[in-house]
Motif scaffolding. Structure first.
Motif, PDB file in Angstrom:
ATOM      1  N   LYS A   1      15.795   2.934  12.018  1.00  0.00           N
ATOM      2  CA  LYS A   1      16.829   3.923  11.714  1.00  0.00           C
ATOM      3  C   LYS A   1      16.996   4.947  12.828  1.00  0.00           C
ATOM      4  CE  LYS A   1      16.350   3.548   6.692  1.00  0.00           C
ATOM      5  NZ  LYS A   1      16.029   4.271   5.417  1.00  0.00           N
ATOM      6  N   LYS A   2      15.959   5.134  13.631  1.00  0.00           N
ATOM      7  CA  LYS A   2      16.042   6.070  14.749  1.00  0.00           C
ATOM      8  C   LYS A   2      16.511   5.396  16.039  1.00  0.00           C
ATOM      9  CE  LYS A   2      12.394   9.089  12.935  1.00  0.00           C
ATOM     10  NZ  LYS A   2      11.073   9.724  13.222  1.00  0.00           N
ATOM     11  N   LYS A   3      16.989   4.150  15.906  1.00  0.00           N
ATOM     12  CA  LYS A   3      17.524   3.371  17.032  1.00  0.00           C
ATOM     13  C   LYS A   3      16.451   2.942  18.029  1.00  0.00           C
ATOM     14  CE  LYS A   3      21.666   3.908  15.401  1.00  0.00           C
ATOM     15  NZ  LYS A   3      22.365   2.782  14.724  1.00  0.00           N
ATOM     16  N   LYS A   4      15.204   3.023  17.606  1.00  0.00           N
ATOM     17  CA  LYS A   4      14.118   2.596  18.483  1.00  0.00           C
ATOM     18  C   LYS A   4      13.899   1.088  18.314  1.00  0.00           C
ATOM     19  CE  LYS A   4       9.247   3.435  19.579  1.00  0.00           C
ATOM     20  NZ  LYS A   4       8.019   4.198  19.220  1.00  0.00           N
ATOM     21  N   VAL A   5      13.709   0.381  19.417  1.00  0.00           N
ATOM     22  CA  VAL A   5      13.496  -1.065  19.375  1.00  0.00           C
ATOM     23  C   VAL A   5      12.100  -1.353  18.850  1.00  0.00           C
ATOM     24  CG1 VAL A   5      13.364  -3.195  20.731  1.00  0.00           C
ATOM     25  CG2 VAL A   5      15.095  -1.474  21.272  1.00  0.00           C
ATOM     26  N   THR A   6      12.020  -2.129  17.764  1.00  0.00           N
ATOM     27  CA  THR A   6      10.728  -2.432  17.131  1.00  0.00           C
ATOM     28  C   THR A   6      10.325  -3.897  17.276  1.00  0.00           C
ATOM     29  OG1 THR A   6      11.838  -2.853  15.007  1.00  0.00           O
ATOM     30  CG2 THR A   6      11.040  -0.610  15.433  1.00  0.00           C
ATOM     31  N   GLY A   7      11.232  -4.725  17.745  1.00  0.00           N
ATOM     32  CA  GLY A   7      10.927  -6.145  17.902  1.00  0.00           C
ATOM     33  C   GLY A   7      12.181  -6.937  18.156  1.00  0.00           C
ATOM     34  N   PHE A   8      12.046  -8.235  18.071  1.00  0.00           N
ATOM     35  CA  PHE A   8      13.225  -9.099  18.161  1.00  0.00           C
ATOM     36  C   PHE A   8      12.985 -10.364  17.348  1.00  0.00           C
ATOM     37  CE2 PHE A   8      10.862 -10.520  22.025  1.00  0.00           C
ATOM     38  CZ  PHE A   8      10.825 -11.895  21.809  1.00  0.00           C
ATOM     39  N   THR A   9      14.071 -11.043  17.035  1.00  0.00           N
ATOM     40  CA  THR A   9      13.968 -12.356  16.386  1.00  0.00           C
ATOM     41  C   THR A   9      14.447 -13.409  17.363  1.00  0.00           C
ATOM     42  OG1 THR A   9      16.185 -12.184  15.411  1.00  0.00           O
ATOM     43  CG2 THR A   9      14.321 -11.443  14.075  1.00  0.00           C
ATOM     44  N   ALA A  10      13.819 -14.571  17.307  1.00  0.00           N
ATOM     45  CA  ALA A  10      14.206 -15.713  18.133  1.00  0.00           C
ATOM     46  C   ALA A  10      14.652 -16.838  17.211  1.00  0.00           C
ATOM     47  CB  ALA A  10      13.032 -16.173  18.993  1.00  0.00           C
ATOM     48  N   SER A  11      15.767 -17.474  17.541  1.00  0.00           N
ATOM     49  CA  SER A  11      16.323 -18.515  16.669  1.00  0.00           C
ATOM     50  C   SER A  11      16.780 -19.725  17.468  1.00  0.00           C
ATOM     51  CB  SER A  11      17.524 -17.976  15.879  1.00  0.00           C
ATOM     52  OG  SER A  11      17.158 -16.916  15.030  1.00  0.00           O
ATOM     53  N   VAL A  12      16.478 -20.895  16.924  1.00  0.00           N
ATOM     54  CA  VAL A  12      17.075 -22.145  17.377  1.00  0.00           C
ATOM     55  C   VAL A  12      17.669 -22.798  16.129  1.00  0.00           C
ATOM     56  CG1 VAL A  12      15.582 -22.509  19.366  1.00  0.00           C
ATOM     57  CG2 VAL A  12      14.856 -23.328  17.131  1.00  0.00           C
ATOM     58  N   GLU A  13      18.325 -23.921  16.302  1.00  0.00           N
ATOM     59  CA  GLU A  13      19.050 -24.515  15.181  1.00  0.00           C
ATOM     60  C   GLU A  13      18.175 -24.738  13.957  1.00  0.00           C
ATOM     61  OE1 GLU A  13      21.781 -28.462  14.141  1.00  0.00           O
ATOM     62  OE2 GLU A  13      20.751 -28.302  16.067  1.00  0.00           O
ATOM     63  N   ARG A  14      16.972 -25.262  14.145  1.00  0.00           N
ATOM     64  CA  ARG A  14      16.139 -25.649  13.010  1.00  0.00           C
ATOM     65  C   ARG A  14      15.081 -24.616  12.632  1.00  0.00           C
ATOM     66  NH1 ARG A  14      14.885 -32.050  14.294  1.00  0.00           N
ATOM     67  NH2 ARG A  14      17.070 -32.747  14.491  1.00  0.00           N
ATOM     68  N   ALA A  15      15.037 -23.514  13.347  1.00  0.00           N
ATOM     69  CA  ALA A  15      14.056 -22.457  13.041  1.00  0.00           C
ATOM     70  C   ALA A  15      14.689 -21.112  13.340  1.00  0.00           C
ATOM     71  CB  ALA A  15      12.775 -22.651  13.847  1.00  0.00           C
ATOM     72  N   GLN A  16      15.129 -20.433  12.278  1.00  0.00           N
ATOM     73  CA  GLN A  16      15.863 -19.195  12.434  1.00  0.00           C
ATOM     74  C   GLN A  16      14.961 -17.972  12.261  1.00  0.00           C
ATOM     75  OE1 GLN A  16      19.407 -19.117  13.015  1.00  0.00           O
ATOM     76  NE2 GLN A  16      19.023 -21.290  13.417  1.00  0.00           N
ATOM     77  N   ASN A  17      15.266 -16.941  13.045  1.00  0.00           N
ATOM     78  CA  ASN A  17      14.673 -15.611  12.865  1.00  0.00           C
ATOM     79  C   ASN A  17      13.153 -15.603  12.881  1.00  0.00           C
ATOM     80  OD1 ASN A  17      17.282 -14.435  12.560  1.00  0.00           O
ATOM     81  ND2 ASN A  17      17.321 -15.165  10.441  1.00  0.00           N
ATOM     82  N   ILE A  18      12.582 -16.189  13.916  1.00  0.00           N
ATOM     83  CA  ILE A  18      11.139 -16.084  14.142  1.00  0.00           C
ATOM     84  C   ILE A  18      10.874 -14.674  14.658  1.00  0.00           C
ATOM     85  CG2 ILE A  18       9.181 -16.981  15.453  1.00  0.00           C
ATOM     86  CD1 ILE A  18      10.808 -19.631  15.645  1.00  0.00           C
ATOM     87  N   VAL A  19      10.017 -13.943  13.962  1.00  0.00           N
ATOM     88  CA  VAL A  19       9.846 -12.510  14.239  1.00  0.00           C
ATOM     89  C   VAL A  19       8.828 -12.263  15.331  1.00  0.00           C
ATOM     90  CG1 VAL A  19       9.154 -10.290  13.256  1.00  0.00           C
ATOM     91  CG2 VAL A  19      10.516 -11.897  11.897  1.00  0.00           C
ATOM     92  N   PHE A  20       9.228 -11.423  16.307  1.00  0.00           N
ATOM     93  CA  PHE A  20       8.331 -10.908  17.349  1.00  0.00           C
ATOM     94  C   PHE A  20       8.283  -9.403  17.192  1.00  0.00           C
ATOM     95  CE2 PHE A  20       9.236 -15.029  18.999  1.00  0.00           C
ATOM     96  CZ  PHE A  20       8.234 -15.350  19.920  1.00  0.00           C
ATOM     97  N   ASN A  21       7.098  -8.854  16.991  1.00  0.00           N
ATOM     98  CA  ASN A  21       6.923  -7.416  16.834  1.00  0.00           C
ATOM     99  C   ASN A  21       6.530  -6.770  18.162  1.00  0.00           C
ATOM    100  OD1 ASN A  21       7.393  -7.147  13.937  1.00  0.00           O
ATOM    101  ND2 ASN A  21       5.476  -8.297  13.711  1.00  0.00           N
ATOM    102  N   ARG A  22       7.106  -5.611  18.426  1.00  0.00           N
ATOM    103  CA  ARG A  22       6.794  -4.909  19.665  1.00  0.00           C
ATOM    104  C   ARG A  22       5.388  -4.318  19.595  1.00  0.00           C
ATOM    105  NH1 ARG A  22      11.068  -0.985  22.744  1.00  0.00           N
ATOM    106  NH2 ARG A  22       9.995  -0.943  24.777  1.00  0.00           N
ATOM    107  N   LEU A  23       4.640  -4.490  20.663  1.00  0.00           N
ATOM    108  CA  LEU A  23       3.288  -3.958  20.714  1.00  0.00           C
ATOM    109  C   LEU A  23       3.317  -2.544  21.284  1.00  0.00           C
ATOM    110  CD1 LEU A  23       1.333  -7.067  22.049  1.00  0.00           C
ATOM    111  CD2 LEU A  23       1.694  -6.365  19.689  1.00  0.00           C
ATOM    112  N   PRO A  24       2.368  -1.707  20.893  1.00  0.00           N
ATOM    113  CA  PRO A  24       2.317  -0.322  21.404  1.00  0.00           C
ATOM    114  C   PRO A  24       2.149  -0.311  22.919  1.00  0.00           C
ATOM    115  CG  PRO A  24       0.881  -0.592  19.489  1.00  0.00           C
ATOM    116  CD  PRO A  24       1.318  -1.968  19.886  1.00  0.00           C
TER     117      PRO A  24
END
Length: 464
Positions: free
Chosen positions: A441-464
């Motif tokens: 909500k504060k517009k800070k980047v906390t991670g990203f998701t990676a997607s390919v056709e057969r595997a959607q939204n694999i979560v990567f969390n940002r490390l400190p």
């Protein structure tokens, strides 16, 4: 075409004197021959077998089974059948359902409690028809730096990846998405219900019963298999081996011949498994809105070719290719196996053969749509994305770097990928991989998701 077909279906491949008297039939055979014409004694090849009822119409081998030792392919050569293998795992499940040992409406977690609870029931029938939402384990493995073919995956490795997933691609039953994870777990269910290996159960209830004398599973890739073709892929102007050095099976891994697969189709056509199993085998998946999909519970696709019903499946694993099709109203069987991973898709081969018999289907040409203007990213904001990101689901650590006003994804010297911006905080690699950065909500980047056709939204969390 009907005249050509009626003449052709009454003849066998080696009836040369008759063919010489009938140019139409000879032309039809020549067109089928052309599908194999690019193979010779310096290339891999394949076998194509076509039958009407129990009568073989065409049975021809071309190319080499082993280029290193100069061994030619014969009609008896064994190939790996890729995803054609799925229908044997599916049939094992259907047999157990018929025996009352499980129900297709059972919750998968009844047999595989290690699978996370996603808040919605995944039924066995969902996995049979690829409507479960399970992410494809091989696609997830790409992000972990070990795509299939780069390490010796086992059933345990595959299950470990499946069990790590925190989410599904979609709610079970709401849509179709092909995923090998479904059949890895179906093989697991067969083994846990029967207390036998998939190989032992299918040998007894399928291969021996049907008469598939040459068929077996590649459940130990180091095992010597007499008469097996080596799989190849073309690199530049030469070929190199492209073998499936892994022990995962159930979704693939069936070693067989065109004759055994023809025997398999004939067994079903003759009703020897009974009407109940046949109905289950060809019962198309139904999604929650009541609409049906082409993929059926017996791991076959039920479609039409120019008005003729087709029950078929293609296969591709490493350098092996396969196509298996049956046309019930014509009692026509088509089986194609190859060890050349550089050939056109096997579904294209199947389509060309079907067109020879039934003519071309009418196709709708898509109209061009206006192209979207190129996205202009805020390069100054890239620095907010830089950092380290870890995914428990993919067991992968990525470093996002900014270099020369470009976003670069770095994992190791062997993985150094430049991302292409397509929208705010969204990037692509080619047209198949999408990365979307997540902000709080504060517009800070906390991670990203990676997607390919057969595997959607694999979560990567940002490390400190």
């Amino acid at each position: 075409m009907n005249k050509i077909l009626s003449l052709f279906l009454g003849l066998v491949l080696f009836s040369a004197p008759v063919f010489s008297q009938n140019k139409a039939v000879a032309d039809t055979l020549a067109r089928i021959d052309s599908l194999l014409a690019h193979w010779n004694t310096h290339t891999p090849g394949g076998v194509l077998t076509i039958a009407r009822g129990e009568k073989i119409l065409y049975n021809k081998a071309a190319g080499m089974a082993d280029l290193e030792h100069h061994i030619a392919i014969t009609p008896a050569t064994l190939f790996e059948a890729g995803s054609v293998s799925k229908q044997f795992t599916a049939t094992a499940i259907l047999i157990l359902a018929e025996q009352g040992k499980l129900s297709l409406d059972d919750d998968v977690r009844k047999y595989v409690p290690e699978l996370p609870d996603y808040g919605a029931v995944i039924k066995i029938r969902h996995m049979l028809a690829h409507t479960s939402g399970l992410k494809d384990w091989g696609s997830v493995a790409i992000f972990g730096g070990w795509p299939r073919g780069t390490r010796t995956y086992t059933q345990d490795h595959a299950r470990e990846i499946i069990f790590r997933q925190k989410s599904l691609n979609f709610t079970p039953g709401t849509m179709y998405s092909y995923s090998n994870s479904n059949y890895t777990l179906l093989a697991t269910i067969v083994e846990r219900v029967t207390k036998e290996t998939l190989a032992a159960f299918t040998r007894k209830h399928i291969f021996e019963r049907v008469g598939m004398r040459s068929t077996q599973w590649r459940d130990e890739f180091r095992r010597i298999v007499s008469g097996r073709a080596i799989a190849y892929e073309k690199k530049g102007r030469s070929y190199q081996q492209d073998m499936p050095f892994e022990n995962t099976h159930g979704h693939a891994g069936l070693l067989t011949t065109t004759q055994d697969l023809l025997t398999w189709l004939r067994y079903w056509a003759d009703g020897k498994y009974g009407q109940q199993l046949l109905t289950m085998r060809e019962r198309q998946g139904i999604i929650n809105d009541g609409s049906s999909i082409a993929y059926a519970e017996g791991a076959v696709r039920v479609t039409e070719v120019n008005g003729v019903r087709e029950v078929a499946h293609s296969g591709a694993t490493a350098g092996y290719r396969a196509w298996l099709a049956y046309y019930p109203t014509k009692d026509l069987s088509v089986v194609y196996l190859s060890n050349d991973g550089s050939t056109v898709p096997t579904s294209s081969v199947g389509k060309k053969i079907a067109e020879l018999f039934f003519g071309k289907s009418e196709s709708t040409v898509a109209t061009d749509t206006a192209s979207k203007p190129a996205f202009k990213p805020d390069v100054a904001a890239y620095k907010e994305l830089a950092g380290k990101y870890y995914s428990e689901e993919a067991d992968a650590l990525f470093t996002v770097q900014v270099k020369d006003d470009k976003i670069v994804l770095f994992r190791s010297p062997a993985t150094h990928i430049t991302l292409h911006a397509v929208a705010a905080d969204t990037f692509e690699v080619g047209s198949s991989i999408t990365f979307h950065f997540i902000r709080n909500k504060k517009k800070k980047v906390t991670g990203f998701t990676a997607s390919v056709e057969r595997a959607q939204n694999i979560v990567f969390n940002r490390l400190p």
